[in-house]
Scaffold this active site. Structure first.
Site, PDB file in Angstrom:
ATOM      1  N   GLU A 281      31.034  40.234  42.536  1.00 35.33           N
ATOM      2  CA  GLU A 281      31.422  39.907  41.155  1.00 35.33           C
ATOM      3  C   GLU A 281      30.198  39.738  40.253  1.00 35.33           C
ATOM      4  O   GLU A 281      30.079  38.766  39.515  1.00 35.33           O
ATOM      5  CB  GLU A 281      32.340  38.670  41.164  1.00 35.33           C
ATOM      6  CG  GLU A 281      33.559  38.917  42.050  1.00 35.33           C
ATOM      7  CD  GLU A 281      34.547  37.744  42.139  1.00 35.33           C
ATOM      8  OE1 GLU A 281      34.199  36.635  41.709  1.00 35.33           O
ATOM      9  OE2 GLU A 281      35.670  37.965  42.629  1.00 35.33           O
TER      10      GLU A 281
ATOM     11  N   ASP B  25      45.822  42.255  47.359  1.00 32.31           N
ATOM     12  CA  ASP B  25      47.078  41.503  47.412  1.00 32.31           C
ATOM     13  C   ASP B  25      47.786  41.628  46.067  1.00 32.31           C
ATOM     14  O   ASP B  25      47.140  41.790  45.034  1.00 32.31           O
ATOM     15  CB  ASP B  25      46.917  40.039  47.865  1.00 32.31           C
ATOM     16  CG  ASP B  25      46.001  39.175  47.014  1.00 32.31           C
ATOM     17  OD1 ASP B  25      45.756  39.506  45.836  1.00 32.31           O
ATOM     18  OD2 ASP B  25      45.542  38.126  47.515  1.00 32.31           O
TER      19      ASP B  25
ATOM     20  N   HIS C 104      43.115  42.254  43.370  1.00 35.20           N
ATOM     21  CA  HIS C 104      44.014  41.092  43.312  1.00 35.20           C
ATOM     22  C   HIS C 104      44.835  41.227  42.029  1.00 35.20           C
ATOM     23  O   HIS C 104      44.285  41.078  40.932  1.00 35.20           O
ATOM     24  CB  HIS C 104      43.214  39.782  43.207  1.00 35.20           C
ATOM     25  CG  HIS C 104      42.396  39.451  44.415  1.00 35.20           C
ATOM     26  ND1 HIS C 104      42.957  39.113  45.629  1.00 35.20           N
ATOM     27  CD2 HIS C 104      41.057  39.383  44.599  1.00 35.20           C
ATOM     28  CE1 HIS C 104      41.994  38.843  46.494  1.00 35.20           C
ATOM     29  NE2 HIS C 104      40.835  38.998  45.894  1.00 35.20           N
TER      30      HIS C 104
ATOM     31  N   GLU D  82      40.069  43.547  48.878  1.00 33.82           N
ATOM     32  CA  GLU D  82      40.769  42.245  48.915  1.00 33.82           C
ATOM     33  C   GLU D  82      42.205  42.387  48.410  1.00 33.82           C
ATOM     34  O   GLU D  82      42.699  41.569  47.639  1.00 33.82           O
ATOM     35  CB  GLU D  82      40.017  41.222  48.050  1.00 33.82           C
ATOM     36  CG  GLU D  82      38.549  41.077  48.414  1.00 33.82           C
ATOM     37  CD  GLU D  82      37.824  39.986  47.646  1.00 33.82           C
ATOM     38  OE1 GLU D  82      38.481  39.117  47.037  1.00 33.82           O
ATOM     39  OE2 GLU D  82      36.576  40.004  47.650  1.00 33.82           O
TER      40      GLU D  82
ATOM     41  N   ASN E 236      30.597  44.521  45.265  1.00 36.76           N
ATOM     42  CA  ASN E 236      32.036  44.225  45.296  1.00 36.76           C
ATOM     43  C   ASN E 236      32.475  43.650  43.950  1.00 36.76           C
ATOM     44  O   ASN E 236      31.860  42.718  43.443  1.00 36.76           O
ATOM     45  CB  ASN E 236      32.312  43.216  46.416  1.00 36.76           C
ATOM     46  CG  ASN E 236      33.784  43.069  46.732  1.00 36.76           C
ATOM     47  OD1 ASN E 236      34.496  44.072  46.883  1.00 36.76           O
ATOM     48  ND2 ASN E 236      34.261  41.841  46.834  1.00 36.76           N
TER      49      ASN E 236
HETATM   50  C1  XIL Z   1      38.707  33.103  48.281  1.00 38.93           C
HETATM   51  C2  XIL Z   1      39.211  32.641  49.655  1.00 38.93           C
HETATM   52  O1  XIL Z   1      40.313  33.415  50.009  1.00 38.93           O
HETATM   53  C3  XIL Z   1      39.576  31.175  49.625  1.00 38.93           C
HETATM   54  O2  XIL Z   1      39.918  30.718  50.923  1.00 38.93           O
HETATM   55  C4  XIL Z   1      38.407  30.353  49.075  1.00 38.93           C
HETATM   56  O3  XIL Z   1      38.779  29.012  48.962  1.00 38.93           O
HETATM   57  C5  XIL Z   1      37.961  30.899  47.726  1.00 38.93           C
HETATM   58  O4  XIL Z   1      37.657  32.274  47.837  1.00 38.93           O
HETATM   59  N1  XIL Z   1      37.386  37.037  45.267  1.00 38.93           N
HETATM   60  C6  XIL Z   1      36.532  37.002  46.339  1.00 38.93           C
HETATM   61  C7  XIL Z   1      36.859  36.166  47.522  1.00 38.93           C
HETATM   62  O5  XIL Z   1      35.553  37.759  46.359  1.00 38.93           O
HETATM   63  O6  XIL Z   1      35.719  35.677  48.177  1.00 38.93           O
HETATM   64  C8  XIL Z   1      37.791  35.037  47.183  1.00 38.93           C
HETATM   65  O7  XIL Z   1      38.196  34.403  48.398  1.00 38.93           O
HETATM   66  C9  XIL Z   1      38.982  35.537  46.401  1.00 38.93           C
HETATM   67  C10 XIL Z   1      38.544  36.183  45.109  1.00 38.93           C
END
Ligand code: XIL
Length: 355
Positions: A159, A268, A236, A266, A200
């Site tokens: 990020e 979802d 996400h 990631e 990422n």
């Molecule tokens: C999230 C985890 O899933 C949680 O368990 C933690 O508390 C916070 O981070 N983007 C990312 C991930 O790059 O590292 C994050 O993961 C979700 C958003």
């Protein structure tokens, strides 16, 4: 001599046929899994995880059956892995990597440089630029070096681009300057020259000002000779918004034209739940299945898209309810580990036409 050769060839042929037949029957007998069909399509199918879940045999059986890659969800973030200046804690990550090796799974390391989950010893300190560079270099050498040859891909910078399409002026940017990114990739490369190194990013999966900025920035990094191999697109989203599949496919392909791999890192798609403790309804689950299908089809449409990773195994292991109250049911297995329509959509997409 000739006839003996012919005989042994015949025997060999029969054995091969019998073996092949057995293999074929075996394939017919066991139903396809995401893992088995993804392998045939040349894409890794993964899930984020932590070693705390490995005590549950339902969890590990499902993971091993359906996936061939795991991402460390939290284990390798700065705070958990480097809680004090002179102390590292590799217990969680070591257990994840050992599990992966025992079950033939690839590991994605997440993540070396990020704004979040930083320890207080670091954020509360006053550091010169040189001190911060030394800290980061030592951190990257230690963490990447420990898993050299065992973690095949790293999210080096997480990020790093702001939603305003400019580099995010995070802790590292402020302390070191914008070249913290060049340095992090260089150090990671030195620590494991064979690992694939990723930038990422979120909110830049489809086509928008931020994905334009990521594209231009990556082009610039490559021009400067920074050892970057790929872009991670987080994905996400809620079922009702986010990039259209064709925009995602276009973005993946244009990153490919720069010579970059893309991992969907990631994935979802969360659902607004009808009420406290109430499950998602069938219409929402059907909509969610189409989002998963579209994302997988976009990935399969581009040869440089080489991994598709879900952010958690089941709805019981998802970060969504903690971060987005009233939202949930974001993954492809429900809280009882049963496959949802989204699971079948991914399976069908993977069984679709060749890419
Ligand atoms: C999230 C985890 O899933 C949680 O368990 C933690 O508390 C916070 O981070 N983007 C990312 C991930 O790059 O590292 C994050 O993961 C979700 C958003």
């Amino acid at each position: 001599m000739r006839s003996r050769n012919a005989l042994s060839l015949g025997v060999l042929f029969t054995l091969l046929l019998a073996g092949g037949g057995g293999y074929f029957i075996g394939r017919l007998a066991s139903p396809p899994t995401l893992r088995s069909v993804a392998e045939a399509r040349g894409v890794y199918i993964g899930v984020s995880t932590g070693s705390g879940y490995f005590e549950d045999p339902r969890y590990t059986e499902l993971l091993k059956r359906e996936f061939d890659l795991i991402t460390t969800e939290n284990a390798l973030k700065f705070e958990p892995v480097h809680p004090e200046r002179e102390r590292y804690d590799f217990a969680d990550a070591d257990a994840i990597v050992a599990f992966a090796e025992a079950h033939h799974l690839r590991v994605r390391g997440h993540t070396l440089v990020w704004q979040n989950q930083l320890p207080t010893w670091l954020t509360a300190g006053t550091w010169t630029r040189q001190e911060l560079m030394d800290i980061l270099k030592e951190h990257i050498y230690t963490v990447v070096g420990r898993y050299r040859g065992r973690i095949y891909a790293w999210d080096v910078v997480n990020e790093g681009m702001g939603d305003d399409a400019r580099l995010f002026e995070n802790f590292w940017y402020q302390g070191i300057g914008p070249d913290y990114i060049d340095l992090a990739f260089q150090w990671a490369h030195e620590a494991d020259p064979n690992a694939l190194l990723f930038f990422n990013e979120h909110n830049s999966e489809g086509l928008n000002a931020k994905s334009e900025a990521v594209y231009a920035y990556l082009q610039e990094l490559l021009r400067r000779g920074v050892p970057v191999d790929g872009v991670g697109l987080e994905m996400h989203y809620g079922v009702g918004w986010g990039p259209k599949a064709d925009a995602l496919a276009y973005n993946i392909r244009r990153l490919g034209e720069l010579g970059l791999q893309v991992h969907l890192t990631e994935v979802d798609f969360r659902i607004k739940l009808p009420g406290e403790g109430q499950p998602a309804d069938a219409a929402a689950l059907a909509k969610q299945a189409e989002r998963y299908r579209g994302a997988m089809q976009a990935c399969l449409s581009a040869p440089n898209c080489t991994a598709f990773v879900l952010w958690g195994l089941t709805d019981a292991h998802s970060w969504i309810p903690y971060f987005y109250p009233d939202w949930g049911a974001a993954l492809i297995f429900d809280e009882d580990y049963a496959p949802k329509p989204a699971y079948h959509a991914l399976l069908e997409a993977l069984q679709g036409s060749e890419r």
